[in-house]
Design a protein around this motif. Structure first.
Motif, PDB file in Angstrom:
ATOM      1  N   TYR A   1       0.902  -3.737  18.356  1.00  0.00           N
ATOM      2  CA  TYR A   1       1.976  -3.266  17.486  1.00  0.00           C
ATOM      3  C   TYR A   1       2.901  -4.416  17.079  1.00  0.00           C
ATOM      4  O   TYR A   1       3.358  -4.480  15.933  1.00  0.00           O
ATOM      5  CB  TYR A   1       2.784  -2.176  18.188  1.00  0.00           C
ATOM      6  N   ARG A   2       3.191  -5.316  18.006  1.00  0.00           N
ATOM      7  CA  ARG A   2       4.033  -6.462  17.674  1.00  0.00           C
ATOM      8  C   ARG A   2       3.388  -7.310  16.577  1.00  0.00           C
ATOM      9  O   ARG A   2       4.064  -7.783  15.668  1.00  0.00           O
ATOM     10  CB  ARG A   2       4.287  -7.320  18.914  1.00  0.00           C
ATOM     11  N   THR A   3       2.085  -7.482  16.684  1.00  0.00           N
ATOM     12  CA  THR A   3       1.372  -8.262  15.670  1.00  0.00           C
ATOM     13  C   THR A   3       1.454  -7.584  14.309  1.00  0.00           C
ATOM     14  O   THR A   3       1.679  -8.235  13.280  1.00  0.00           O
ATOM     15  CB  THR A   3      -0.103  -8.448  16.074  1.00  0.00           C
ATOM     16  N   VAL A   4       1.280  -6.266  14.299  1.00  0.00           N
ATOM     17  CA  VAL A   4       1.335  -5.511  13.044  1.00  0.00           C
ATOM     18  C   VAL A   4       2.730  -5.577  12.443  1.00  0.00           C
ATOM     19  O   VAL A   4       2.901  -5.811  11.237  1.00  0.00           O
ATOM     20  CB  VAL A   4       0.907  -4.053  13.274  1.00  0.00           C
ATOM     21  N   TYR A   5       3.754  -5.378  13.275  1.00  0.00           N
ATOM     22  CA  TYR A   5       5.124  -5.442  12.772  1.00  0.00           C
ATOM     23  C   TYR A   5       5.468  -6.825  12.237  1.00  0.00           C
ATOM     24  O   TYR A   5       6.191  -6.969  11.255  1.00  0.00           O
ATOM     25  CB  TYR A   5       6.115  -5.075  13.884  1.00  0.00           C
ATOM     26  N   PHE A   6       4.955  -7.867  12.898  1.00  0.00           N
ATOM     27  CA  PHE A   6       5.309  -9.230  12.524  1.00  0.00           C
ATOM     28  C   PHE A   6       4.521  -9.723  11.316  1.00  0.00           C
ATOM     29  O   PHE A   6       4.889 -10.732  10.716  1.00  0.00           O
ATOM     30  CB  PHE A   6       5.053 -10.166  13.714  1.00  0.00           C
ATOM     31  N   PHE A   7       3.476  -9.018  10.944  1.00  0.00           N
ATOM     32  CA  PHE A   7       2.578  -9.497   9.894  1.00  0.00           C
ATOM     33  C   PHE A   7       3.294  -9.860   8.591  1.00  0.00           C
ATOM     34  O   PHE A   7       2.946 -10.868   7.965  1.00  0.00           O
ATOM     35  CB  PHE A   7       1.485  -8.461   9.626  1.00  0.00           C
ATOM     36  N   PRO A   8       4.274  -9.076   8.105  1.00  0.00           N
ATOM     37  CA  PRO A   8       4.959  -9.482   6.860  1.00  0.00           C
ATOM     38  C   PRO A   8       5.591 -10.867   6.918  1.00  0.00           C
ATOM     39  O   PRO A   8       5.782 -11.501   5.876  1.00  0.00           O
ATOM     40  CB  PRO A   8       6.025  -8.395   6.677  1.00  0.00           C
ATOM     41  N   GLN A   9       5.902 -11.352   8.131  1.00  0.00           N
ATOM     42  CA  GLN A   9       6.533 -12.665   8.237  1.00  0.00           C
ATOM     43  C   GLN A   9       5.579 -13.801   7.914  1.00  0.00           C
ATOM     44  O   GLN A   9       6.026 -14.903   7.587  1.00  0.00           O
ATOM     45  CB  GLN A   9       7.102 -12.847   9.652  1.00  0.00           C
ATOM     46  N   VAL A  10       4.278 -13.573   8.028  1.00  0.00           N
ATOM     47  CA  VAL A  10       3.321 -14.633   7.716  1.00  0.00           C
ATOM     48  C   VAL A  10       2.980 -14.659   6.231  1.00  0.00           C
ATOM     49  O   VAL A  10       2.246 -15.546   5.794  1.00  0.00           O
ATOM     50  CB  VAL A  10       2.034 -14.485   8.557  1.00  0.00           C
ATOM     51  N   LEU A  11       3.496 -13.696   5.485  1.00  0.00           N
ATOM     52  CA  LEU A  11       3.258 -13.650   4.048  1.00  0.00           C
ATOM     53  C   LEU A  11       4.403 -14.331   3.315  1.00  0.00           C
ATOM     54  O   LEU A  11       5.557 -14.248   3.719  1.00  0.00           O
ATOM     55  CB  LEU A  11       3.142 -12.202   3.558  1.00  0.00           C
TER      56      LEU A  11
ATOM     57  N   VAL B   1       7.201 -14.711   0.481  1.00  0.00           N
ATOM     58  CA  VAL B   1       8.055 -13.720  -0.178  1.00  0.00           C
ATOM     59  C   VAL B   1       7.494 -13.367  -1.547  1.00  0.00           C
ATOM     60  O   VAL B   1       7.598 -12.216  -2.001  1.00  0.00           O
ATOM     61  CB  VAL B   1       9.502 -14.258  -0.301  1.00  0.00           C
ATOM     62  N   VAL B   2       6.889 -14.336  -2.204  1.00  0.00           N
ATOM     63  CA  VAL B   2       6.277 -14.078  -3.512  1.00  0.00           C
ATOM     64  C   VAL B   2       5.145 -13.065  -3.377  1.00  0.00           C
ATOM     65  O   VAL B   2       5.022 -12.130  -4.185  1.00  0.00           O
ATOM     66  CB  VAL B   2       5.760 -15.396  -4.117  1.00  0.00           C
ATOM     67  N   ILE B   3       4.319 -13.230  -2.351  1.00  0.00           N
ATOM     68  CA  ILE B   3       3.212 -12.289  -2.129  1.00  0.00           C
ATOM     69  C   ILE B   3       3.753 -10.893  -1.831  1.00  0.00           C
ATOM     70  O   ILE B   3       3.230  -9.888  -2.325  1.00  0.00           O
ATOM     71  CB  ILE B   3       2.314 -12.787  -0.992  1.00  0.00           C
ATOM     72  N   ILE B   4       4.809 -10.819  -1.007  1.00  0.00           N
ATOM     73  CA  ILE B   4       5.405  -9.517  -0.684  1.00  0.00           C
ATOM     74  C   ILE B   4       5.921  -8.840  -1.942  1.00  0.00           C
ATOM     75  O   ILE B   4       5.712  -7.637  -2.162  1.00  0.00           O
ATOM     76  CB  ILE B   4       6.537  -9.700   0.338  1.00  0.00           C
ATOM     77  N   ALA B   5       6.607  -9.599  -2.802  1.00  0.00           N
ATOM     78  CA  ALA B   5       7.145  -9.032  -4.038  1.00  0.00           C
ATOM     79  C   ALA B   5       6.033  -8.516  -4.939  1.00  0.00           C
ATOM     80  O   ALA B   5       6.113  -7.394  -5.468  1.00  0.00           O
ATOM     81  CB  ALA B   5       7.979 -10.080  -4.766  1.00  0.00           C
ATOM     82  N   LEU B   6       4.980  -9.306  -5.128  1.00  0.00           N
ATOM     83  CA  LEU B   6       3.874  -8.879  -5.991  1.00  0.00           C
ATOM     84  C   LEU B   6       3.097  -7.720  -5.378  1.00  0.00           C
ATOM     85  O   LEU B   6       2.645  -6.818  -6.091  1.00  0.00           O
ATOM     86  CB  LEU B   6       2.950 -10.066  -6.252  1.00  0.00           C
ATOM     87  N   LEU B   7       2.951  -7.735  -4.050  1.00  0.00           N
ATOM     88  CA  LEU B   7       2.251  -6.649  -3.361  1.00  0.00           C
ATOM     89  C   LEU B   7       2.965  -5.325  -3.580  1.00  0.00           C
ATOM     90  O   LEU B   7       2.352  -4.313  -3.957  1.00  0.00           O
ATOM     91  CB  LEU B   7       2.151  -6.968  -1.871  1.00  0.00           C
TER      92      LEU B   7
END
Length: 302
Positions: A112-122, A124-130
């Motif tokens: 669960y920690r890995t899943v929660y932390f996953f957005p941090q490895v992306l 910000v541009v990828i998060i916005a487009l996603l």
């Protein structure tokens, strides 16, 4: 070291300090100077106008609208992110059954920690487009899910009534995972005996979180609050890529307003620098006030 400590200090300290002054401090000072001119950014002419840019800011409705949106983000993003971060961290560290092993986390907490932390490895541009694709009015995941259960959906980022809240939700989503890991690491440093004693006395997990965990983690929460407050006062990349301040300036923030003023059709670098100066003092004031308002005596438990 044969020649004493001062030559060593000068050798290793002066170069990085000079680099910091040239590439960090100097641009700040130049921004202050440019904010008092009418420089357009692409010419050699920069006439001094004194405080005219700052007086114009006071009467600029677009700037006030952007500041209002930043104020809402400042009030909601830190609170929602910290509350969710503490909740999930508590469940991962103390959500399991109380048995012979004492207070334990839920099964599979590492995953669960890995899943929660996953957005941090992306990026910000990828998060916005996603998330821009998730909110797509025709083929987006959220729209498709609502249509699958027979519900209609708004044009998420195209409607002034929903666009701002959609961006706010992405800001919270992209930050929660980091603070889950941060708070979880802080909780793991607290002796388990404290939690076991409290729960043996009949305290619920909510009471334990409010009366025990939060006071013990207050320094960490305070740092998180400052970082999230600074993030809420910026929010430039997410807003610029997802909505560019629209529709009808409903998601406009001060960072986007500064960028559009500098690189838009009018290219008013002097006026944009004035916005940057205001943003600098606003961010500094929020950080100082947050640190002073959240000051408490340190609790020792070792």
């Amino acid at each position: 070291m044969k020649h004493g400590k001062y030559p060593l200090i000068v050798t290793f300290l002066v170069p990085p300090v000079l680099l910091y002054v040239v590439f960090v401090v100097s641009p700040y000072l130049q921004a202050f100077q440019i904010s008092t001119t009418d420089w357009l950014g692409y010419s050699a002419d920069a006439n001094s106008v004194g405080l005219a840019n700052f007086r114009a800011l006071w009467h600029d409705d677009y700037v006030w609208n952007a500041l209002k949106n930043n104020a809402i983000l400042l009030a909601l993003v830190p609170v929602l992110t910290i509350v969710l971060g503490l909740f999930f961290a508590t469940m991962l560290n103390m959500g399991g059954r109380k048995g012979r092993a004492g207070v334990t986390g839920v099964r599979g907490s590492a995953l669960y920690r890995t899943v929660y932390f996953f957005p941090q490895v992306l990026s910000v541009v990828i998060i916005a487009l996603l998330w821009k694709e998730v909110y797509h009015p025709n083929k987006g995941l959220l729209t498709s899910a609502l249509h699958a259960v027979g519900l209609g959906s708004p044009t998420w980022l195209g409607d002034p009534r929903t666009a701002f809240w959609c961006v706010l939700a992405v800001m919270v989503w992209s930050n929660v995972g980091f603070y889950v890991v941060l708070f979880g690491a802080a909780m793991s440093a607290v002796p388990k005996e404290i939690y076991e004693a409290v729960m043996l006395d009949g305290a619920s997990r909510l009471t334990t979180l409010r009366r025990v965990t939060l006071p013990l983690l207050w320094d960490t929460v305070q740092v998180a609050w400052v970082y999230l407050a600074i993030f809420a006062l910026d929010g430039f990349i997410l807003v610029q890529l997802m909505t560019n301040g629209g529709p009808n300036f409903s998601t406009d923030v001060i960072g986007v307003r500064m960028y559009d003023t500098a690189f838009g059709s009018e290219t008013k670098f002097g006026y944009a620098s004035a916005i940057g100066v205001v943003m600098f003092f606003l961010t500094l004031s929020v950080a100082v006030l947050s640190l002073r308002a959240g000051r408490r005596d340190r609790i020792e438990y070792s």
